[in-house]
Design a protein around this motif. Sequence first.
Motif, PDB file in Angstrom:
ATOM      1  N   LEU A   9       0.831  -1.204   0.000  1.00  0.00           N
ATOM      2  CA  LEU A   9       0.000   0.000   0.000  1.00  0.00           C
ATOM      3  C   LEU A   9       0.862   1.248   0.000  1.00  0.00           C
ATOM      4  N   LEU A  10       1.893   1.237   0.797  1.00  0.00           N
ATOM      5  CA  LEU A  10       2.786   2.399   0.845  1.00  0.00           C
ATOM      6  C   LEU A  10       3.406   2.661  -0.522  1.00  0.00           C
ATOM      7  N   ALA A  11       3.799   1.599  -1.221  1.00  0.00           N
ATOM      8  CA  ALA A  11       4.410   1.769  -2.543  1.00  0.00           C
ATOM      9  C   ALA A  11       3.395   2.287  -3.562  1.00  0.00           C
ATOM     10  N   HIS A  12       2.177   1.777  -3.540  1.00  0.00           N
ATOM     11  CA  HIS A  12       1.168   2.214  -4.507  1.00  0.00           C
ATOM     12  C   HIS A  12       0.777   3.676  -4.300  1.00  0.00           C
ATOM     13  N   ILE A  13       0.663   4.091  -3.053  1.00  0.00           N
ATOM     14  CA  ILE A  13       0.304   5.490  -2.799  1.00  0.00           C
ATOM     15  C   ILE A  13       1.435   6.416  -3.231  1.00  0.00           C
ATOM     16  N   SER A  14       2.661   5.994  -2.993  1.00  0.00           N
ATOM     17  CA  SER A  14       3.793   6.812  -3.419  1.00  0.00           C
ATOM     18  C   SER A  14       3.826   6.950  -4.937  1.00  0.00           C
ATOM     19  N   LYS A  15       3.592   5.867  -5.675  1.00  0.00           N
ATOM     20  CA  LYS A  15       3.572   5.922  -7.134  1.00  0.00           C
ATOM     21  C   LYS A  15       2.389   6.737  -7.648  1.00  0.00           C
ATOM     22  N   SER A  16       1.263   6.678  -6.947  1.00  0.00           N
ATOM     23  CA  SER A  16       0.097   7.471  -7.356  1.00  0.00           C
ATOM     24  C   SER A  16       0.375   8.956  -7.242  1.00  0.00           C
ATOM     25  N   ASN A  17       0.994   9.359  -6.157  1.00  0.00           N
ATOM     26  CA  ASN A  17       1.312  10.779  -5.988  1.00  0.00           C
ATOM     27  C   ASN A  17       2.307  11.258  -7.043  1.00  0.00           C
ATOM     28  N   GLU A  18       3.251  10.400  -7.389  1.00  0.00           N
ATOM     29  CA  GLU A  18       4.217  10.774  -8.418  1.00  0.00           C
ATOM     30  C   GLU A  18       3.544  10.870  -9.786  1.00  0.00           C
ATOM     31  N   ALA A  19       2.656   9.941 -10.098  1.00  0.00           N
ATOM     32  CA  ALA A  19       1.949   9.998 -11.377  1.00  0.00           C
ATOM     33  C   ALA A  19       1.051  11.223 -11.453  1.00  0.00           C
ATOM     34  N   ARG A  20       0.451  11.605 -10.374  1.00  0.00           N
ATOM     35  CA  ARG A  20      -0.395  12.799 -10.362  1.00  0.00           C
ATOM     36  C   ARG A  20       0.445  14.040 -10.595  1.00  0.00           C
TER      37      ARG A  20
ATOM     38  N   GLN B 113      -6.015   2.194  -8.055  1.00  0.00           N
ATOM     39  CA  GLN B 113      -6.827   0.983  -7.981  1.00  0.00           C
ATOM     40  C   GLN B 113      -6.078  -0.135  -7.257  1.00  0.00           C
ATOM     41  N   SER B 114      -4.776  -0.226  -7.466  1.00  0.00           N
ATOM     42  CA  SER B 114      -3.970  -1.221  -6.759  1.00  0.00           C
ATOM     43  C   SER B 114      -3.907  -0.912  -5.264  1.00  0.00           C
ATOM     44  N   ALA B 115      -3.871   0.368  -4.924  1.00  0.00           N
ATOM     45  CA  ALA B 115      -3.857   0.751  -3.509  1.00  0.00           C
ATOM     46  C   ALA B 115      -5.149   0.319  -2.827  1.00  0.00           C
ATOM     47  N   ALA B 116      -6.272   0.489  -3.507  1.00  0.00           N
ATOM     48  CA  ALA B 116      -7.546   0.059  -2.932  1.00  0.00           C
ATOM     49  C   ALA B 116      -7.582  -1.455  -2.760  1.00  0.00           C
ATOM     50  N   SER B 117      -7.003  -2.186  -3.704  1.00  0.00           N
ATOM     51  CA  SER B 117      -6.970  -3.649  -3.608  1.00  0.00           C
ATOM     52  C   SER B 117      -6.047  -4.131  -2.503  1.00  0.00           C
ATOM     53  N   SER B 118      -5.084  -3.303  -2.090  1.00  0.00           N
ATOM     54  CA  SER B 118      -4.148  -3.683  -1.035  1.00  0.00           C
ATOM     55  C   SER B 118      -4.743  -3.573   0.360  1.00  0.00           C
ATOM     56  N   GLY B 119      -5.966  -3.102   0.457  1.00  0.00           N
ATOM     57  CA  GLY B 119      -6.621  -3.037   1.760  1.00  0.00           C
ATOM     58  C   GLY B 119      -7.135  -1.671   2.128  1.00  0.00           C
ATOM     59  N   ALA B 120      -6.834  -0.633   1.342  1.00  0.00           N
ATOM     60  CA  ALA B 120      -7.295   0.727   1.649  1.00  0.00           C
ATOM     61  C   ALA B 120      -8.699   0.926   1.100  1.00  0.00           C
ATOM     62  N   ASP B 121      -9.644   0.168   1.634  1.00  0.00           N
ATOM     63  CA  ASP B 121     -11.021   0.220   1.131  1.00  0.00           C
ATOM     64  C   ASP B 121     -11.839   1.358   1.718  1.00  0.00           C
ATOM     65  N   SER B 122     -11.277   2.097   2.695  1.00  0.00           N
ATOM     66  CA  SER B 122     -11.995   3.206   3.323  1.00  0.00           C
ATOM     67  C   SER B 122     -11.149   4.464   3.362  1.00  0.00           C
ATOM     68  N   SER B 123     -10.238   4.603   2.417  1.00  0.00           N
ATOM     69  CA  SER B 123      -9.357   5.760   2.375  1.00  0.00           C
ATOM     70  C   SER B 123      -9.937   6.824   1.453  1.00  0.00           C
ATOM     71  N   PRO B 124     -10.325   7.989   1.963  1.00  0.00           N
ATOM     72  CA  PRO B 124     -10.818   9.054   1.076  1.00  0.00           C
ATOM     73  C   PRO B 124      -9.791   9.478   0.040  1.00  0.00           C
ATOM     74  N   GLN B 125      -8.521   9.457   0.411  1.00  0.00           N
ATOM     75  CA  GLN B 125      -7.485   9.878  -0.529  1.00  0.00           C
ATOM     76  C   GLN B 125      -7.409   8.931  -1.716  1.00  0.00           C
ATOM     77  N   VAL B 126      -7.480   7.638  -1.476  1.00  0.00           N
ATOM     78  CA  VAL B 126      -7.394   6.657  -2.560  1.00  0.00           C
ATOM     79  C   VAL B 126      -8.591   6.794  -3.495  1.00  0.00           C
ATOM     80  N   PHE B 127      -9.787   7.008  -2.945  1.00  0.00           N
ATOM     81  CA  PHE B 127     -10.973   7.203  -3.785  1.00  0.00           C
ATOM     82  C   PHE B 127     -10.836   8.472  -4.612  1.00  0.00           C
ATOM     83  N   ALA B 128     -10.314   9.533  -4.007  1.00  0.00           N
ATOM     84  CA  ALA B 128     -10.171  10.800  -4.728  1.00  0.00           C
ATOM     85  C   ALA B 128      -9.147  10.673  -5.846  1.00  0.00           C
ATOM     86  N   LEU B 129      -8.070   9.912  -5.635  1.00  0.00           N
ATOM     87  CA  LEU B 129      -7.076   9.712  -6.684  1.00  0.00           C
ATOM     88  C   LEU B 129      -7.671   8.986  -7.889  1.00  0.00           C
TER      89      LEU B 129
END
Length: 582
Positions: free
Chosen positions: A328-339, A352-368
Amino acid sequence: MDAGHSPRMIACGLFRRRRSRSTSSIPRIEHGPATAAGKPQAQHAGATRRQHRRWGSDEEKNSVVPVIESRSSAPRPQPAKASPAPTPAKPAGSGKGLMADLDSMLGDRRRADGSGNLVRVSSGNVMVYGNLGNLRGGNSNFKNPPDRNVFDYLPKTAKELSTATQVKAKRENIVRVPATVNRGMGNIVRAAAKETTTAVPKPAPESELCRALSRRLDPEELKDMGNEEYKKGRFAEAMALYEQAIVMDPGKASYYSNKAAALAGMDRLFEAVGDCKEAIRIDPAYLRAHHRLATLYLRLGEAEKAIHHYKQSRNEAAPNDMSRAKALLAHISKSNEARRLKDYITLLKESQSAASSGADSSPQVFALQAEALLKLQRHEEADSIMSCAPKFAIVECTKFFGATGSSYFLMIQAQVDMAAGRFEDAVAAAQKAAQLDPSNREISAVARRTRAAAAARSRGNDLFMAGKFAEACVAYGDGLNHDAHNAVLLCNRAACRSKLGHYEKAVEDCNTALAVRPSYSKARRRRADCNAKLERWEASLKDYEVLIQENPGDDELSRSLSEAQAKLKRQQAEEFKDKAES
């Protein structure tokens, strides 16, 4: 008695005269010679005062009104109002005491004017009018009756007492307590003209949970009961039992940890995090609480905190828990860089990979994910993603994630609302985001564009309703300058162009709107109508077929579909005939 005055006014005057005359009629005591009888004048004044205390003046004797008898007795016939004959006053001391004398005077007064409006309100000698003596009655003689009368403050008798539900219903004018007679005090309660009663619902029986809470006082037993409720999926009942155990023994860490599990089952994740922290504060070596807190942080997208508490939980953590948190930490880091690089395809994939890693209730992941879909002109999918995002309160979200995290989520929500045509919601979300992070230039720009597009849409709607289609077309165009792919503004401009006869341009606007929102039925119907005007029957027929599947009971659509089918057959026949002749 003056017939033009009401009984109430006379009664009030009666009491005022009695109070005033009982003091003003006392003779003044002066020092001087003795009277002819040889007694000093002061003794004569004392006798006069005693006589006034008992009887008052002669005028007062004739001004008292009789007592109304109880309603259980037969009513007395009312005499005709004629000039009454004077009744001789009884001498002082006659009868059987003070009450007998008063009753006699009241009887004389009643025979004099036929009045029957006074009642006895106590066993003493105080008389008031019926509407004042009515303990629960109204005050019909007043133009503006008061909300309460003085007897509302008196304690009720046993017959007037009712259940708590009935008392509440009476105050809400749902149930009227029938009029009764207080036989112990002799007070008459006047019944209402029309009594209306409504059945009062019986209170619901106590639940098993309430009985258990009142019966079991051992916190460990309450915790065991909570565990059973949790296994059945009854998280609210389990939480109530754990809370009661905490009240009885607030120093037990396991109670807080179990309550956190119940709260997590109810998706109250922020509260669950707080209870886990409290359990760890009480017992820092409580491994299960560390593991539970790490799982909550993982769901909320806080990968670094999740990794920390998974380490603290030691053997409580499963083998893949740590790997999921690191992924999850790696996917969020890559998402911020891609943005940052505006690589929205990569952003969508990593979020989408971050959500699959267990972040099913993260507002940041949904917003990305929603931001990537907006930039890729997939507005409907973006709206669907944001509708599945957790509905956390802004205050709680800001407290947990900080102002930056909350403002980013609100900024994306504003853009999604704008794309979906919810202009008012979009403006509100953008303004909240700007308030949370006023120094963020990106958020400020989104807020300005949102306000401008919403204002243009409102202005265009007003012009269209006024029949000014050319001006409305320009207004919608101004809104599209701030949001070029807004399907609602495009469809509205297409309507203006259709009214002006510019069917080709109207079809172009509908095509752009349907590209970002394929299920936008209003744009599809407008395109079908414009293609029919251009005699593009095949294209028109395709749109009508899609629309009739979505709205099978629409008669107008059915007629348009039938017409398009007939026109298409005729057109195809003519084309075939032309080919045959050539």
